[in-house]
Write an enzyme that holds these catalytic residues in place. Sequence first.
Site, short mmCIF file in Angstrom:
data_model
loop_
_atom_site.label_atom_id
_atom_site.label_comp_id
_atom_site.label_asym_id
_atom_site.label_seq_id
_atom_site.Cartn_x
_atom_site.Cartn_y
_atom_site.Cartn_z
CG ASP A 95 -2.25 0.67 0.93
OD1 ASP A 95 -2.20 1.88 0.64
OD2 ASP A 95 -3.34 0.06 1.02
CG HIS A 138 -0.89 1.62 -3.30
ND1 HIS A 138 -2.16 1.38 -2.83
CD2 HIS A 138 -0.52 0.50 -3.96
CE1 HIS A 138 -2.54 0.15 -3.19
NE2 HIS A 138 -1.56 -0.40 -3.87
#
Length: 401
Positions: A221, A244
């Site tokens: 993430d 991310h």
Amino acid sequence: MNSIVPKITSILLFFFIISDVVRAASPPGTFNVFDFKAVADGKTDSTAAFADAWSAACNHTGPTATYVVPSGSFMVGPVDFAGPCPAKLVFNIDGKIIAPAVLKTLPKKPNNWIMFERLVGMSVTGKGSFNGMGAGTWPSNKRNGKVFPTNIQFSNINDSTVEGISSIDSRMFHIMIYKCSNLKLTKLTITAPETSPNTDGIHIGLSNGITISDTDIGTGDDCVSIGPTNVGITVTGVKCGPGHGISVGSLGKFKDDKDVTDILVKTCKISKTMNGVRIKTWSKSFPMICKNYTFDDIIMSDVENPIIINQQYCPAGNCPKSVSSNVKISDVKFSNIRGTSATPVAITLLCSKSNPCTGLSFEKIQLKNKVGGAVSNSTCENVVKPTIIGVVKPALNCSTA
Ligand SMILES: *[C@@H]1O[C@H](CO)[C@@H](O)[C@H](O)[C@H]1NC(C)=O
Ligand SMILES: *[C@@H]1O[C@H](CO)[C@@H](O)[C@H](O)[C@H]1NC(C)=O
Ligand SMILES: *[C@@H]1O[C@H](CO)[C@@H](O)[C@H](O)[C@H]1NC(C)=O
Ligand SMILES: *[C@@H]1O[C@H](CO)[C@@H](O)[C@H](O)[C@H]1NC(C)=O
Ligand SMILES: *[C@@H]1O[C@H](CO)[C@@H](O)[C@H](O)[C@H]1NC(C)=O
């Protein structure tokens, strides 16, 4: 006088010998988990040993208490390094700390595995690692589903440093910084597979004066996520990917979400990530301010959205056109950002219709589409005429605001 000195010396010696028998051979002020019956075989439960060593360290009345986890593998359940303590705490962590397959969290505490709380002037150093053994729980960790423990939380920690340690395969977030002030994290290593869900590297909330430097983060993430109510966050020398990207947000969802200001992200390398640098606010949101951000000297390599502001975040897809974000973004500078985009759109600016972005500036931007070095393009909505300095590629077309 002279005759008293040897007497005192022998009395002291006597006490040292006695305490040696009771508590093994660590020097005073040093609290080694081995002295509290920890077993370094990676499978014996050493939770009680870690907790007992903590009780002793936090009750130490000298100027400094040193908590030692030597080399070796230690299986421990949740541990709460909770102050306040009279001494300044130094954590020397060289061992591999491993979570059990079934991990209960602390009673009446947030969902954490290892927690440091209410300490001032502490330091964590060493080449130790914290392995959350997340692979066993990731399959049941659906988005918005069950919540698993954060690997390491720093809560209400002031004027402190964390250096050198690693976080591996967390069940949820690796490191959470919550209500901290003047905390420096440096030379950390954070790893989990690209496919691991919700394993944010470092999440920051309700804090001020946080510095993250010279740190490698590869996870499933956000590498770094800066949530609501933060002032003065500096991220430098971070290598991010997979993951991310480096993100501010999501902001504006809750009434108590306060401003996020004075953010500096500098000299970072971001590769093979979903986003590069991002600001994200909920479409339906409470009012708050994002102001004074600088993103400088960043190399993007094969990043899907190298530069992205998204104020139209509406994951449930139920936001009518009339709804627009109440988060006001201003004074955001992007400079010296270069490299490759994995998609044709290298710059995405989707600001709020009711609160257009103001004071955006772009200086020396060179983002190529990685497919054959083709020219990339940009999207721009609700942005008041940005300042352009030097060559900015792709060009921006913000004529709408
Ligand atoms: C300090 O010692 C007391 C008495 O043994 C104990 O109750 C307390 O929990 C200890 N402090 C910490 C922080 O563990
Ligand atoms: C840390 O500083 C904040 C103010 O920034 C203060 O409210 C808090 O009590 C301090 N925490 C500790 C453990 O002293
Ligand atoms: C903007 O933020 C930086 C930190 O990133 C800080 O040093 C600077 O003082 C801030 N500027 C203003 C005008 O607040
Ligand atoms: C950007 O390029 C893509 C692919 O070539 C294209 O589909 C899209 O319409 C372009 N967007 C703009 C704003 O020019
Ligand atoms: C800029 O955007 C306007 C409105 O969307 C469009 O009409 C115009 O063709 C665009 N210019 C360029 C150079 O893409």
